[in-house]
Design a protein around this motif. Structure first.
Motif, PDB file in Angstrom:
ATOM      1  N   GLY A 170     -18.399 -59.691  36.200  1.00 36.69           N
ATOM      2  CA  GLY A 170     -19.009 -58.689  35.345  1.00 36.69           C
ATOM      3  C   GLY A 170     -18.850 -58.949  33.869  1.00 36.69           C
ATOM      4  O   GLY A 170     -19.616 -58.430  33.054  1.00 36.69           O
ATOM      5  N   ALA A 171     -17.866 -59.755  33.480  1.00 39.27           N
ATOM      6  CA  ALA A 171     -17.631 -60.037  32.063  1.00 39.27           C
ATOM      7  C   ALA A 171     -18.450 -61.250  31.637  1.00 39.27           C
ATOM      8  O   ALA A 171     -18.669 -62.174  32.417  1.00 39.27           O
ATOM      9  N   ASP A 172     -18.899 -61.251  30.382  1.00 36.79           N
ATOM     10  CA  ASP A 172     -19.600 -62.421  29.846  1.00 36.79           C
ATOM     11  C   ASP A 172     -19.047 -62.842  28.492  1.00 36.79           C
ATOM     12  O   ASP A 172     -19.596 -63.704  27.816  1.00 36.79           O
ATOM     13  N   ALA A 173     -17.901 -62.263  28.068  1.00 34.80           N
ATOM     14  CA  ALA A 173     -17.270 -62.632  26.807  1.00 34.80           C
ATOM     15  C   ALA A 173     -15.839 -62.124  26.820  1.00 34.80           C
ATOM     16  O   ALA A 173     -15.475 -61.260  27.636  1.00 34.80           O
ATOM     17  N   VAL A 174     -15.036 -62.687  25.913  1.00 33.05           N
ATOM     18  CA  VAL A 174     -13.668 -62.203  25.719  1.00 33.05           C
ATOM     19  C   VAL A 174     -13.488 -61.945  24.226  1.00 33.05           C
ATOM     20  O   VAL A 174     -13.746 -62.830  23.399  1.00 33.05           O
ATOM     21  N   ILE A 175     -13.069 -60.739  23.889  1.00 30.75           N
ATOM     22  CA  ILE A 175     -12.829 -60.391  22.497  1.00 30.75           C
ATOM     23  C   ILE A 175     -11.356 -60.608  22.179  1.00 30.75           C
ATOM     24  O   ILE A 175     -10.478 -60.286  22.983  1.00 30.75           O
ATOM     25  N   MET A 176     -11.078 -61.214  21.020  1.00 23.71           N
ATOM     26  CA  MET A 176      -9.697 -61.518  20.643  1.00 23.71           C
ATOM     27  C   MET A 176      -8.904 -60.225  20.463  1.00 23.71           C
ATOM     28  O   MET A 176      -9.424 -59.220  19.964  1.00 23.71           O
ATOM     29  N   VAL A 177      -7.629 -60.289  20.840  1.00 26.69           N
ATOM     30  CA  VAL A 177      -6.780 -59.104  20.753  1.00 26.69           C
ATOM     31  C   VAL A 177      -6.652 -58.629  19.311  1.00 26.69           C
ATOM     32  O   VAL A 177      -6.450 -57.440  19.050  1.00 26.69           O
ATOM     33  N   GLU A 178      -6.819 -59.553  18.341  1.00 25.05           N
ATOM     34  CA  GLU A 178      -6.706 -59.179  16.928  1.00 25.05           C
ATOM     35  C   GLU A 178      -7.777 -58.183  16.506  1.00 25.05           C
ATOM     36  O   GLU A 178      -7.612 -57.466  15.510  1.00 25.05           O
ATOM     37  N   TYR A 179      -8.893 -58.131  17.248  1.00 24.63           N
ATOM     38  CA  TYR A 179      -9.986 -57.231  16.892  1.00 24.63           C
ATOM     39  C   TYR A 179      -9.998 -55.971  17.766  1.00 24.63           C
ATOM     40  O   TYR A 179     -11.012 -55.299  17.911  1.00 24.63           O
ATOM     41  N   THR A 180      -8.848 -55.698  18.343  1.00 24.57           N
ATOM     42  CA  THR A 180      -8.704 -54.481  19.160  1.00 24.57           C
ATOM     43  C   THR A 180      -7.368 -53.827  18.834  1.00 24.57           C
ATOM     44  O   THR A 180      -6.470 -54.458  18.255  1.00 24.57           O
ATOM     45  N   GLN A 181      -7.261 -52.598  19.222  1.00 29.25           N
ATOM     46  CA  GLN A 181      -5.973 -51.921  19.190  1.00 29.25           C
ATOM     47  C   GLN A 181      -6.001 -50.784  20.194  1.00 29.25           C
ATOM     48  O   GLN A 181      -7.075 -50.288  20.556  1.00 29.25           O
ATOM     49  N   GLU A 182      -4.818 -50.407  20.662  1.00 34.08           N
ATOM     50  CA  GLU A 182      -4.750 -49.352  21.666  1.00 34.08           C
ATOM     51  C   GLU A 182      -4.992 -48.009  20.991  1.00 34.08           C
ATOM     52  O   GLU A 182      -4.232 -47.598  20.101  1.00 34.08           O
ATOM     53  N   ALA A 183      -6.066 -47.343  21.374  1.00 29.27           N
ATOM     54  CA  ALA A 183      -6.374 -46.025  20.806  1.00 29.27           C
ATOM     55  C   ALA A 183      -5.543 -44.938  21.476  1.00 29.27           C
ATOM     56  O   ALA A 183      -5.086 -43.986  20.819  1.00 29.27           O
ATOM     57  N   MET A 184      -5.362 -45.100  22.775  1.00 24.84           N
ATOM     58  CA  MET A 184      -4.546 -44.185  23.575  1.00 24.84           C
ATOM     59  C   MET A 184      -4.229 -44.930  24.863  1.00 24.84           C
ATOM     60  O   MET A 184      -4.865 -45.949  25.154  1.00 24.84           O
ATOM     61  N   PRO A 185      -3.281 -44.485  25.641  1.00 28.18           N
ATOM     62  CA  PRO A 185      -2.978 -45.195  26.885  1.00 28.18           C
ATOM     63  C   PRO A 185      -4.224 -45.378  27.751  1.00 28.18           C
ATOM     64  O   PRO A 185      -4.931 -44.415  28.055  1.00 28.18           O
ATOM     65  N   GLY A 186      -4.517 -46.691  28.076  1.00 30.19           N
ATOM     66  CA  GLY A 186      -5.638 -46.994  28.939  1.00 30.19           C
ATOM     67  C   GLY A 186      -6.955 -47.143  28.210  1.00 30.19           C
ATOM     68  O   GLY A 186      -7.988 -47.382  28.856  1.00 30.19           O
ATOM     69  N   THR A 187      -6.961 -47.019  26.887  1.00 30.64           N
ATOM     70  CA  THR A 187      -8.191 -47.145  26.105  1.00 30.64           C
ATOM     71  C   THR A 187      -7.941 -48.018  24.880  1.00 30.64           C
ATOM     72  O   THR A 187      -6.913 -47.851  24.199  1.00 30.64           O
ATOM     73  N   ILE A 188      -8.878 -48.946  24.608  1.00 21.62           N
ATOM     74  CA  ILE A 188      -8.762 -49.781  23.410  1.00 21.62           C
ATOM     75  C   ILE A 188      -9.892 -49.467  22.452  1.00 21.62           C
ATOM     76  O   ILE A 188     -10.985 -49.061  22.854  1.00 21.62           O
ATOM     77  N   GLU A 189      -9.588 -49.691  21.172  1.00 19.11           N
ATOM     78  CA  GLU A 189     -10.574 -49.566  20.107  1.00 19.11           C
ATOM     79  C   GLU A 189     -11.040 -50.966  19.737  1.00 19.11           C
ATOM     80  O   GLU A 189     -10.218 -51.848  19.498  1.00 19.11           O
ATOM     81  N   VAL A 190     -12.341 -51.169  19.692  1.00 29.60           N
ATOM     82  CA  VAL A 190     -12.921 -52.486  19.399  1.00 29.60           C
ATOM     83  C   VAL A 190     -13.605 -52.431  18.046  1.00 29.60           C
ATOM     84  O   VAL A 190     -14.457 -51.548  17.808  1.00 29.60           O
ATOM     85  N   THR A 191     -13.239 -53.366  17.143  1.00 24.01           N
ATOM     86  CA  THR A 191     -13.776 -53.339  15.775  1.00 24.01           C
ATOM     87  C   THR A 191     -14.631 -54.552  15.427  1.00 24.01           C
ATOM     88  O   THR A 191     -15.083 -54.662  14.293  1.00 24.01           O
ATOM     89  N   ARG A 192     -14.851 -55.444  16.366  1.00 24.23           N
ATOM     90  CA  ARG A 192     -15.642 -56.652  16.094  1.00 24.23           C
ATOM     91  C   ARG A 192     -16.558 -56.932  17.281  1.00 24.23           C
ATOM     92  O   ARG A 192     -16.074 -57.008  18.415  1.00 24.23           O
ATOM     93  N   PRO A 193     -17.864 -57.055  17.060  1.00 22.42           N
ATOM     94  CA  PRO A 193     -18.749 -57.352  18.200  1.00 22.42           C
ATOM     95  C   PRO A 193     -18.604 -58.804  18.643  1.00 22.42           C
ATOM     96  O   PRO A 193     -18.207 -59.677  17.873  1.00 22.42           O
ATOM     97  N   VAL A 194     -18.939 -59.066  19.905  1.00 17.16           N
ATOM     98  CA  VAL A 194     -18.962 -60.439  20.433  1.00 17.16           C
ATOM     99  C   VAL A 194     -20.310 -60.682  21.088  1.00 17.16           C
ATOM    100  O   VAL A 194     -21.002 -59.742  21.490  1.00 17.16           O
TER     101      VAL A 194
END
Length: 368
Positions: free
Chosen positions: A72-96
């Protein structure tokens, strides 16, 4: 001897090239630092294991570098462009885009693709590629056995502690052995043969049966004492190709094919012998050993520090030192090995040139 091909795709599975999260690229379109997107973390991929989770709309899967890309995945976003918004959810700040952060299953090599060509020495990276493909044995050419003879009544072994007047230690044979090894050959010392045509012929004839190439150091100067050409001419057809080359240093070189064994008769002066063998002997050894794609010689560009005189119709090989982008010619008699040891490389003045002017840009072939 033949190209080695990949038995299966490499790496064999799509994998991540970064630490981050496997995603559907479309779920990241339009995100930015000011307008982040949010994805639910559905699980994680462990190294060395198949994914136990898939990526669906609005979800992400935690990925280590080298991990298998989950379905189901077609890309991997670097961890540097994410952060944990809340347990079980990430915030994504850079498109891939699709394909970002991943290697396709056949991106290193498709099944049947050539991994290593024939005719080239195996390099460290070639061995790594073969190991990645599970290939641990390949068919190779044997190292050609190159027998080196030294000739002359004045020549004595290098370990001779004290020289009598007129004697010289055999410096050329040791240096030739190093060049033969560099060319992929297996050097064998045939010993020192005195100035005796019969003894030289007998030694050469015996070596024909155990050698892939024969090299004769000294004894090839044209003159009354030249026994080499006579001995070589009796070894077998087709015989001598030439006795004399339009090259300096190294003019009195002899080349022959004796019953299928190449024979090189080198000049007596050590520098001449080593210059000629580097230009002619090493390529021949490689060719006999099946190396049709030799490694490129290291070459740098430099400007001549002074004029170089030459004569048309002759190839001149000039030793040079390098400093501050300048090539300074090193001159001296062809008997002086110190000219070679002082040089960083050499410049070839082509046959058609009458010389090269100071400041001319030249290719300097470096000594390794």
């Amino acid at each position: 001897m033949t190209p080695v091909t990949a038995p299966h795709p490499l790496p064999g599975f799509p994998r991540s090239t970064v630490d981050g999260y496997a995603v559907r690229a479309a779920d990241t379109y339009g995100v930015s630092d000011g307008l982040p997107g949010y994805l639910e973390v559905a699980g994680a991929v462990r190294m060395g294991a198949e994914p136990g989770v898939a990526v669906g709309p609005g979800t992400a899967v935690s990925m280590p570098t080298g991990g298998v890309l989950p379905p189901g995945a077609d890309a991997v976003i670097m961890v540097e462009y994410t952060q944990e918004a809340m347990p079980g959810t990430i915030e994504v700040t850079r498109p891939v885009a699709p394909g970002d952060g991943i290697v396709r299953a056949d991106e290193d090599a498709a099944a049947g693709a050539e991994l290593v060509p024939a005719g080239r020495p195996l390099r460290a990276q070639d061995l790594g590629m073969l190991a990645a493909a599970g290939i641990t044995a390949v068919t190779v050419h044997a190292r050609p056995r190159v027998t080196v003879f030294s000739t002359g009544d004045e020549v004595v072994p290098p370990d001779t502690p004290r020289l009598r007047p007129g004697q010289v230690r055999d410096a050329t044979a040791s240096a030739l052995a190093a060049l033969i090894t560099e060319a992929g050959g297996d050097p064998a010392q045939g010993g020192i043969i005195r100035d005796d045509a019969g003894a030289l012929e007998a030694a050469l004839r015996a070596a024909l049966h155990t050698s892939d190439v024969i090299v004769i150091s000294a004894g090839s100067s044209v003159g009354a004492r030249d026994e080499t050409a006579t001995a070589v001419s009796r070894l077998g057809a087709p015989g001598i190709w030439c006795h004399g080359l339009a090259i300096r240093p190294g003019k009195p070189t002899l080349l022959a094919d004796c019953a299928g064994v190449p024979v090189i008769g080198l000049p007596g002066n050590p520098r001449s012998a080593l210059v000629v063998f580097r230009l002619i002997g090493m390529p021949l050894v490689r060719q006999v050993g099946g190396c049709t794609r030799p490694p490129a010689e290291p070459v740098v560009r430099a400007r001549l520090e002074r004029d170089l005189a030459s004569a048309t119709g002759r190839l001149d090989v000039v030793q040079v030192r390098l400093h501050d982008g300048l090539a300074a010619p090193v001159f001296g008699l062809s008997a002086l090995l110190s000219i070679l040891t002082a040089a960083d490389g050499y410049v070839i003045v082509p046959e058609e040139a009458t010389g090269l002017d100071r400041g001319t840009e030249v290719d300097v072939t470096l000594y390794r």
